[in-house]
Design a protein around this motif. Structure first.
Motif, short mmCIF file in Angstrom:
data_model
loop_
_atom_site.label_atom_id
_atom_site.label_comp_id
_atom_site.label_asym_id
_atom_site.label_seq_id
_atom_site.Cartn_x
_atom_site.Cartn_y
_atom_site.Cartn_z
N THR A 103 0.78 -1.25 -0.07
CA THR A 103 -0.02 -0.09 -0.05
C THR A 103 0.88 1.22 0.06
O THR A 103 0.27 2.24 -0.12
N ARG A 104 2.31 0.95 0.00
CA ARG A 104 2.92 2.32 0.09
C ARG A 104 2.79 2.93 -1.39
O ARG A 104 2.88 2.29 -2.19
N LYS A 105 2.73 4.47 -1.21
CA LYS A 105 2.88 5.13 -2.39
C LYS A 105 3.64 6.26 -2.19
O LYS A 105 3.87 6.72 -1.00
N SER A 106 4.17 6.84 -3.18
CA SER A 106 4.84 8.38 -3.11
C SER A 106 3.78 9.40 -2.77
O SER A 106 2.87 9.58 -3.05
N VAL A 107 4.33 10.04 -1.61
CA VAL A 107 3.32 11.21 -0.90
C VAL A 107 4.33 12.32 -1.16
O VAL A 107 5.43 12.55 -0.58
N ARG A 108 3.70 13.55 -2.13
CA ARG A 108 4.62 14.56 -2.41
C ARG A 108 3.89 15.95 -1.80
O ARG A 108 4.50 17.05 -1.78
N GLN A 109 2.80 15.83 -0.84
CA GLN A 109 2.23 17.08 -0.16
C GLN A 109 2.01 16.72 1.13
O GLN A 109 1.68 15.70 1.35
N ARG A 114 13.78 20.64 -10.03
CA ARG A 114 12.14 20.82 -10.11
C ARG A 114 11.22 19.35 -9.40
O ARG A 114 10.47 19.73 -8.77
N ALA A 115 12.12 18.37 -9.84
CA ALA A 115 11.43 16.96 -9.19
C ALA A 115 11.61 17.10 -7.67
O ALA A 115 10.70 16.05 -7.07
N ALA A 116 12.39 17.63 -7.02
CA ALA A 116 12.58 17.80 -5.70
C ALA A 116 11.56 18.53 -5.21
O ALA A 116 11.79 18.90 -3.80
N VAL A 138 8.64 10.49 -0.16
CA VAL A 138 8.94 10.33 -1.57
C VAL A 138 10.38 10.35 -1.65
O VAL A 138 11.22 10.93 -0.99
N TRP A 139 10.81 9.47 -2.61
CA TRP A 139 12.12 9.35 -2.79
C TRP A 139 12.64 10.28 -4.10
O TRP A 139 12.01 9.99 -5.19
N LEU A 140 13.55 10.98 -3.80
CA LEU A 140 14.07 11.99 -4.87
C LEU A 140 15.44 11.56 -5.39
O LEU A 140 16.44 11.64 -4.50
N THR A 174 -2.03 -0.76 -8.01
CA THR A 174 -2.08 -2.15 -8.49
C THR A 174 -0.96 -2.40 -9.70
O THR A 174 -0.98 -1.80 -10.73
N LYS A 175 0.39 -2.84 -9.26
CA LYS A 175 1.28 -2.70 -10.39
C LYS A 175 1.65 -4.14 -10.86
O LYS A 175 2.80 -4.36 -11.72
N PHE A 176 1.27 -5.25 -10.16
CA PHE A 176 1.74 -6.52 -10.81
C PHE A 176 1.24 -6.88 -12.04
O PHE A 176 0.35 -6.59 -12.58
C1 LIG Z 1 15.42 6.17 -7.70
C2 LIG Z 1 14.27 7.00 -7.76
C3 LIG Z 1 14.18 8.40 -7.97
C4 LIG Z 1 13.03 8.91 -7.93
N1 LIG Z 1 12.98 10.39 -8.05
C5 LIG Z 1 11.90 11.01 -7.78
C6 LIG Z 1 11.88 12.66 -8.02
O1 LIG Z 1 13.06 13.31 -8.14
N2 LIG Z 1 10.77 13.15 -7.96
C7 LIG Z 1 9.60 12.68 -7.46
O2 LIG Z 1 8.78 13.30 -7.39
N3 LIG Z 1 9.90 11.37 -7.23
C8 LIG Z 1 10.59 10.51 -7.57
N4 LIG Z 1 10.65 9.21 -7.36
C9 LIG Z 1 9.40 8.47 -6.91
C10 LIG Z 1 8.75 7.86 -8.36
O3 LIG Z 1 8.51 8.73 -9.24
C11 LIG Z 1 7.74 6.75 -7.79
O4 LIG Z 1 8.17 6.03 -7.13
C12 LIG Z 1 6.82 6.09 -8.99
O5 LIG Z 1 6.24 7.16 -9.87
C13 LIG Z 1 5.71 5.18 -8.52
O6 LIG Z 1 4.93 5.62 -7.77
P1 LIG Z 1 4.77 4.95 -6.11
O7 LIG Z 1 5.96 5.44 -5.60
O8 LIG Z 1 3.56 5.96 -5.72
O9 LIG Z 1 4.28 3.66 -6.43
C14 LIG Z 1 11.85 8.26 -7.70
C15 LIG Z 1 11.76 7.05 -7.24
C16 LIG Z 1 13.03 6.35 -7.39
C17 LIG Z 1 12.82 4.70 -6.85
#
Ligand SMILES: Cc1cc2nc3c(=O)[nH]c(=O)nc-3n(C[C@H](O)[C@H](O)[C@H](O)COP(=O)(O)O)c2cc1C
Length: 188
Positions: free
Chosen positions: A23-29, A79-81, A131-133, A176-178
């Motif tokens: 259930t983990r997802k990237s959270v950006r806000q 920007r991605a950060a 979120v991983w940057l 669902t990513k499978f």
């Molecule tokens: C090595 C790596 C680098 C990433 N860099 C960014 C980033 O710079 N900015 C961002 O918003 N998300 C970043 N992400 C998050 C991915 O965009 C995200 O994991 C992917 O879209 C899948 O979505 P989920 O994490 O919600 O499953 C990164 C993820 C990984 C593993």
């Protein structure tokens, strides 16, 4: 920080590990609410609990709560950060080449990736968002972070993890990513 005990984790009645992974997802806000020191300790402990090449643990972590520094980290990574701009904590995960496995030093990249993933799963289990940057191997970002933190030569920025309490406005994407066709049994 105090030494971790298993009782400390029981206190949080953490969600099941499979459920947490699924259930983990990237959270950006994030809401701006502070992350407790106890939760930060769990996240750091999770980072350092993963496997590493020959148990070398070739990592170091810079924990940042200072808002100005978080903005500078965001600027240094582009920007991605942007999630760092509302994050309560940013953690710069660094490889420590002086500790890397001598005959195959590049394993440090994998070891640090595992630390990142463990942190994001731990944060999610605690009800936090992250979120991983990505930073390494985008060398401009790497060099910007080296300059910002005045890092010694052996310390290489690998990734930044932004953490905060999830903003309820954050879109609830289905997850669902499978994909069966990515799996090969016994032969290609
Ligand atoms: C090595 C790596 C680098 C990433 N860099 C960014 C980033 O710079 N900015 C961002 O918003 N998300 C970043 N992400 C998050 C991915 O965009 C995200 O994991 C992917 O879209 C899948 O979505 P989920 O994490 O919600 O499953 C990164 C993820 C990984 C593993």
């Amino acid at each position: 920080m105090a030494k971790t005990t298993h009782a400390m984790y029981a206190r949080h009645s953490l969600m099941d590990s499979i459920q947490s992974i699924m259930t983990r997802k990237s959270v950006r806000q994030y809401t701006g609410e502070a992350i407790s020191e106890a939760d930060l300790k769990i996240i750091l402990d999770a980072a350092m609990s993963g496997p590493s090449t020959a148990n070398t643990r070739p990592w170091s972590f810079i924990v940042v709560r200072d808002k100005e520094t978080l903005i500078k980290m965001a600027e240094a990574n582009g920007r991605a950060a942007n999630p760092l701009r509302t994050a309560d904590i940013g953690i710069l995960v660094c490889g420590d080449l002086s500790r890397a496995f001598p005959s195959a030093k590049d394993y440090w990249i994998i070891d640090c990736s595992i630390a990142c993933q463990n942190m994001s799963i731990a944060a999610h289990s605690l009800g936090l968002g992250s979120v991983w940057l990505g930073t390494y191997p985008q060398m401009e970002k790497v060099e910007n972070q080296v300059k910002l933190f005045n890092l010694p030569q052996d310390i290489i920025p690998h990734s930044i993890l932004a953490f905060g309490h999830p903003d309820p406005q954050e879109p609830d994407r289905p997850k669902t990513k499978f994909e069966e066709d990515r799996v090969h049994y016994e032969k290609w």
